[in-house]
Design an enzyme around this catalytic site. Structure first.
Site, PDB file in Angstrom:
ATOM      1  N   HIS A  74      28.750 -58.715 -40.305  1.00 63.79           N
ATOM      2  CA  HIS A  74      28.500 -60.158 -40.333  1.00 63.79           C
ATOM      3  C   HIS A  74      27.835 -60.540 -39.022  1.00 63.79           C
ATOM      4  CE1 HIS A  74      29.233 -64.464 -40.553  1.00 63.79           C
ATOM      5  NE2 HIS A  74      29.634 -64.333 -41.795  1.00 63.79           N
TER       6      HIS A  74
ATOM      7  N   ARG B 183      26.126 -72.400 -39.869  1.00 67.92           N
ATOM      8  CA  ARG B 183      24.672 -72.463 -40.022  1.00 67.92           C
ATOM      9  C   ARG B 183      24.292 -73.310 -41.232  1.00 67.92           C
ATOM     10  NH1 ARG B 183      23.847 -66.536 -40.549  1.00 67.92           N
ATOM     11  NH2 ARG B 183      26.107 -66.407 -40.364  1.00 67.92           N
TER      12      ARG B 183
END
Lengths: 241, 603
Positions: free
Chosen positions: B236, B256
């Protein structure tokens, strides 16, 4: 190299005593890191229950310097390291070994609470404002620190008559869920002991998820119970309605 | 027969995360007797750590979304190595599974119209992730738990399975011990569903909890199942990097999705510089458009921060390696900047990302509404696992099923964020359904006493050995080895070293010594987990050596490009007659014409 000393409870089934361990301290460490270091270096068989190490699963509950806390979210820089740091198991539940307790009572209590029941006449539609409050309650990670600190359980041991703050929060989440259609007020009054809570707010203080247990869950449930069962004017009103 | 306590069930589920609980609920609803064993307490499984949401093309936020778009997104993200039938079923069935969760008491965030709210996530064309703030996994596991405890399922908490019991090639049960007292238990069952999660604890920097020790991978392998796509380990892009004790803890992609941006030490949005060709058409080429996308502008394309995880992780790695990283070896992830764009930004951030706010405040002394976070890649998810039939989730071993992370096929070379929670529901559901059916049709079979005794003897051996080393020391070295030699950027020589090193670790693991007695002995538990992690690590290294190209999560410095040959096969590992790992290539099967056309249309 900075070090700190930890007084950790060692023993089985209620027996045992504190044992001192000294370990290295580095920046950002939490109590669980220290326990793991000690376990890897000096005490391979030291029992500790943990999972996520990020404050999300509620497994590593213990009493640190006498306060119920999650070991993974207690930074060492918030503790006085000049003296030893005490780490011991939760006192309200039967002791298993070292820092591990038997919390199975909580799982049995939950089974006794009426489960979610949808309202067949209601569309699956709700405004965010209507779900904000139950969502607050559903942040609960079931660490059982609120159960540990509650004097009704801890000092008076009323485990058979009182379900404890965690399950008032659970019941409140169901009662305030806009899609739920069941009624848990009679159970709360008759068998789950909501009357025993005298709102000292100890549970709210120890909640790692900062759920306002007393103000937002228990007091509104108490009010609903009073309205339903103890309000003489309300009773009259119901009769003549 | 040994006098170990024996439990009789039709279906045994190993693991109590999202997949295990879904499977158990579904199997018990089919009218068979079900037990769930889990290494942790109920409700603590790694699923609680999932943050962003579950992907389901419900179209609540953007009505252009449907299963076809979701299918195409999943295949593109997986670089077309996915089992296309699984990707199809997943995309088609996820919306029903999300609604089912709501009908069992889950309370999702809402749209203005009162529907389940959906958010943007990397690699998904439209806002698709049903969510609850940034604690969706907790909502999911709690809902399944609170529903499941009323379904007549037997829960065995804090029990570890050591081996699957076999009779004439089929599974007939499992043998394990309870962690509290250390007593052995036999579980008889006609069907077994593995739902044990991933392998992350084999790596040093990981977002995974201690339970992720590849148990299901190893149990299935030893029972004769095939392990698919083991080279694909997802790193990740955004784990915490500072302070050291929290290194690896996940920072949700939701940051994000809500407008957070990645910058290097010079303040540059470096993701704009490297947009892969197959995503060029759907990625914003300027900051303004990227921002508009995160705020729901349907005309805008998504910002490059929301490209797939494999790509973002490598870009971060590159910035750090080339000296443009943050002070502690990551890059900056900034959500605080949105105060330039919206009023009351700090409150907005706290409401949308409460756990992230809390996590950084408490563990890193950072207020994410005021300053940027430091983030870097962390081992997160295993795309590889037990090869299963797409419809039923049964492995090659009769009666042995796998669902969730320990199964494989859906995600191909790289999983899209949000496709894991929906995977757990869709294929947990299917595994439960088909295992129940299988169990009804396949009764009988008997437990082999010699197998049980052998497993018991092996389990207790570490207590009797004198002079062996601590299991923690072996684990520590394993994590270093995998992190350094089979990590994000791979080369032939290092991986060959890894395979060699793993043989030595295997030998050391066979000689570890544990102190104390069998009562809740974490050292002993670690000794039992070690062989599983080592077995899976070797599969990862061997499959990675064999794939001489870069694709999805698998990146080779010595073969940095995709090849046509690489697109043509999946890797399979199975156990040879001498217990050695045997690697095979199987050709990628051809998609149906209908699905091919969907892929073409969505390009």
């Amino acid at each position: 190299m900075a070090t700190a000393t930890f007084k950790i409870w060692r023993g089985e089934r209620g027996g045992g005593g504190y044992q001192d361990y000294t370990t290295e301290v580095t920046e950002g460490m939490v109590v669980l890191d220290a326990v793991h270091q000690i376990q890897a270096a000096d005490a391979n068989d030291l029992s500790v229950r943990w999972n996520c190490k990020a404050g999300k699963c509620g497994s590593c509950s213990a009493e640190i310097n006498g306060k119920p806390r999650l070991m993974c979210m207690t930074r060492l820089n918030t503790l006085d390291l000049n003296g030893p740091v005490t780490v011991e198991p939760m006192k309200t539940f039967p002791h298993v070994k070292d820092l591990v307790t038997d919390v199975s009572w909580n799982y049995k209590v939950k089974e006794g609470i009426k489960k979610f029941k949808s309202d067949p006449n209601r569309a699956w539609n709700a405004q965010q404002a209507d779900v904000d409050r139950p969502q607050e309650f559903r942040k609960c990670i079931e660490c059982f620190l609120c159960q540990d600190v509650c004097h009704v359980l801890r000092e008076h041991g009323l485990h058979d008559e009182f379900i404890g703050p965690r399950f008032f929060v659970y019941s409140a989440a169901l009662e305030m869920n806009p899609f739920d259609s069941d009624d848990r007020l009679a159970d709360l009054k008759d068998t789950q002991g909501i009357g025993y809570c005298n709102i000292t707010k100890c549970c709210t203080q120890v909640c790692p998820e900062e759920i306002k247990i007393t103000d937002n869950a228990i007091i509104p449930l108490k009010e609903r119970v009073v309205d339903e069962f103890y309000d003489p004017l309300g009773k009259l009103f119901k009769i003549f309605r | 027969m040994s006098d170990y306590q024996t439990f009789e069930h039709d279906v045994l589920v190993i693991g109590a995360g999202g997949a295990g609980l879904s499977a158990a609920v579904k199997a018990s609803a089919a009218g068979v007797k079900v037990a769930v064993v889990s290494k942790s307490l109920l409700g603590k499984a790694h699923t609680v750590m999932a943050e962003g949401g579950m992907a389901a093309a419900m179209g609540n936020v953007d009505d252009r979304d449907n299963w076809k778009v979701h299918f195409a997104d999943t295949m593109r993200g997986g670089q077309y190595l996915n089992n296309w039938r699984m990707a199809q079923l997943h995309a088609q069935e996820a919306p029903d599974r999300v609604r089912e969760l709501e009908q069992w008491g889950a309370i999702f965030d809402r749209t203005k119209e009162g529907k389940i709210l959906q958010r943007n996530f990397g690699g998904h064309r439209y806002p698709r992730l049903a969510h609850v703030g940034d604690r969706t996994g907790l909502e999911m596991i709690r809902t399944l738990q609170d529903h499941g405890i009323h379904q007549g399922i037997d829960f065995h908490m804090e029990v570890t399975i050591l081996t699957l019991l076999m009779d004439a090639g089929r599974v007939v049960g499992a043998f394990g011990y309870d962690r509290e007292r250390g007593r052995f238990r036999i579980f008889r069952a006609n069907a077994i569903i593995l739902a044990t999660g991933g392998i992350g604890r084999a790596y040093k920097i990981t977002s995974n909890s201690w339970e992720y020790t590849a148990d299901g991978h190893a149990l299935a392998y030893r029972a004769g199942a095939e392990l698919l796509d083991m080279e694909f380990v997802q790193f990740h892009p955004t784990g915490m990097v500072w302070p050291p004790s929290v290194r690896g803890i996940l920072v949700t992609e939701g940051v994000r999705g809500e407008g957070g941006v990645l910058r290097n030490k010079d303040g540059k949005r470096f993701m704009f510089e490297d947009i892969p060709a197959n995503y060029k058409g759907q990625t914003a080429d300027n900051e303004e458009e990227g921002w508009r996308y995160t705020q729901g502008d349907k005309e805008a394309r998504r910002p490059p921060e929301l490209l797939t995880r494999d790509h973002v992780a490598r870009c971060i790695q590159r910035e750090v390696r080339e000296g443009r990283g943050s002070p502690h070896g990551g890059v900056f992830l900034d959500i605080a900047w949105i105060k330039e764009r919206i009023p009351n930004a700090p409150d907005h951030i706290k409401r949308k990302l409460p756990s992230m706010y809390h996590q950084f405040k408490q563990l890193g002394d950072i207020d994410i509404t005021k300053e940027a976070m430091e983030v870097g890649p962390t081992t997160h998810y295993m795309m590889g696992g037990v090869k299963v039939d797409a419809e039923s989730q049964m492995s090659k071993v009769p009666g042995l099923f796998a669902a969730g992370e320990c199964g494989a096929g859906l995600h191909g070379a790289n999983r899209l964020g949000g496709n894991s929670l929906s995977d757990l529901l869709v294929f947990g559901h299917r595994a439960g359904q088909f295992a129940a059916k299988w169990a009804k049709e396949h009764t009988g079979g008997s437990v082999n006493n010699a197998q049980v005794e052998e497993a018991a003897r092996e389990a207790l051996a570490p207590f009797d050995r004198e002079g062996g080393e601590s299991p923690y020391a072996v684990h520590h070295d394993l994590q270093d080895l995998m992190q350094n030699l089979v990590g994000i950027v791979r080369v032939q020589k290092e991986m060959e070293q890894a395979v060699e090193g793993l043989q030595k670790l295997r030998a050391r693991a066979e000689k570890v010594h544990v102190h104390g007695n069998r009562e809740y002995n974490n050292g002993w538990h670690m000794a039992m987990d070690l062989p599983n992690m080592i077995e899976a690590s070797e599969m990862i290294a061997r499959s990675a050596i064999e794939r001489k190209e870069s694709r999805g999560a698998h990146f080779r410095d010595d073969f940095p490009d995709k090849t046509a040959e690489g697109a043509s096969f999946n890797s399979i590992i199975k156990r040879g007659s001498n217990g050695e790992q045997v690697l095979e290539r199987v050709p990628v099967t051809e998609m149906t014409a209908e699905l091919k056309q969907i892929i073409e249309e969505m390009k």
